[in-house]
Design a protein around this motif. Structure first.
Motif, short mmCIF file in Angstrom:
data_model
loop_
_atom_site.label_atom_id
_atom_site.label_comp_id
_atom_site.label_asym_id
_atom_site.label_seq_id
_atom_site.Cartn_x
_atom_site.Cartn_y
_atom_site.Cartn_z
N ASN A 149 0.85 -1.20 0.00
CA ASN A 149 0.00 0.00 0.00
C ASN A 149 0.88 1.25 0.00
OD1 ASN A 149 -1.88 1.99 0.24
ND2 ASN A 149 -2.72 1.33 2.21
N PRO A 150 1.25 1.73 -1.19
CA PRO A 150 2.11 2.92 -1.29
C PRO A 150 1.51 4.16 -0.66
CG PRO A 150 1.97 1.77 -3.40
CD PRO A 150 0.93 1.18 -2.51
N GLN A 151 0.19 4.18 -0.47
CA GLN A 151 -0.47 5.36 0.11
C GLN A 151 -0.65 5.27 1.61
OE1 GLN A 151 -0.87 8.02 -1.79
NE2 GLN A 151 0.07 6.73 -3.36
N ASN A 152 -0.11 4.23 2.22
CA ASN A 152 -0.22 4.07 3.67
C ASN A 152 0.56 5.19 4.36
OD1 ASN A 152 -0.12 3.32 6.36
ND2 ASN A 152 0.26 1.16 5.93
N PRO A 153 -0.11 6.10 5.07
CA PRO A 153 0.61 7.22 5.67
C PRO A 153 1.56 6.80 6.79
CG PRO A 153 -1.66 7.19 6.42
CD PRO A 153 -1.56 6.16 5.34
N ARG A 154 1.28 5.65 7.42
CA ARG A 154 2.16 5.19 8.50
C ARG A 154 3.50 4.69 7.95
NH1 ARG A 154 -2.55 5.42 9.91
NH2 ARG A 154 -3.24 3.88 8.40
N VAL A 155 3.51 4.21 6.73
CA VAL A 155 4.78 3.85 6.09
C VAL A 155 5.63 5.10 5.93
CG1 VAL A 155 5.86 3.01 3.97
CG2 VAL A 155 3.89 1.80 4.95
#
Length: 216
Positions: A149-155
């Motif tokens: 999930n490239p849009q995961n803000p926690r990443v």
């Protein structure tokens, strides 16, 4: 007979709805404490609360996910207090719950991110000796979380943390870290969790670092 069957069916639906509501209420109350808990003991107790929910809700990934997250936050609190000798135990406890969450949902960016955080906790106990093992594993898990999930803000948040706190001679930079915290905030602005119980933590941390930088 038809009326009896209909009445029975409606009763079962009502019980199911009540059980779901009870589960969601219990989870919501505990999830709210993820960002308000402060001490290692508070996080430990919170983890145990999620474990009790997980024991009742077999097959759901979220209770074990949050049990692991609470243990990780306990470890990060201990790290800030300089209690490095207690990090392995917190990381090992978190690992147990991540494994259970992974069994329920094997391709979840959020779970892989927790795995990354566990390896990072293990690594900081002795960076010189452990980077080539746990440090490398942490990098691999972060890449896996981002790929899912490239849009995961926690990443983006954890990448910002890593960059901000890594010394310049090893490729880190507070300036670069702040820019990544801004990227994380952009992702938080458009991120919508799948359900009210899905992970949605971390935004306040990104806001804190960006505001601190702006105040200098």
């Amino acid at each position: 007979m038809k009326k009896l069957l209909l009445s029975l069916a409606l009763s079962l639906v009502s019980l199911s709805t009540f059980a779901q509501t009870t589960y969601e209420k219990a989870m919501s109350d505990k999830i709210a404490k993820i960002e308000t808990s402060k001490t290692a003991d508070e996080f430990h107790a919170l983890s145990n609360d999620f474990v009790r929910i997980a024991d009742k809700e077999k097959g759901k990934w979220l209770p074990n996910y949050y049990a692991a997250l609470a243990q990780i936050q306990k470890g990060r609190t201990l790290m800030r207090e300089g209690k490095m000798d207690q990090l392995d135990a917190a990381a090992d406890a978190a690992q147990k719950y991540v494994d259970l969450a992974m069994t329920a949902d094997a391709n979840n960016s959020e779970i892989y991110l927790l795995q990354k955080m566990i390896y990072s906790l293990k690594m900081v106990v002795n960076p010189m000796e452990r980077y080539m093992t746990f440090g490398m594993k942490a990098d691999e898990q972060l890449k896996k979380a981002e790929s899912l999930n490239p849009q995961n803000p926690r990443v983006a948040l954890i990448k910002a943390e890593d960059t901000y706190f890594t010394p310049a001679q090893y490729g880190g930079s507070q300036t670069k870290g702040i820019e990544l915290f801004k990227v994380a905030l952009e992702k938080y602005s458009s991120f919508k969790p799948k359900t009210a119980l899905d992970p949605n933590w971390g935004k306040s941390e990104a806001e804190y670092f960006v505001s601190q930088a702006a105040g200098k």
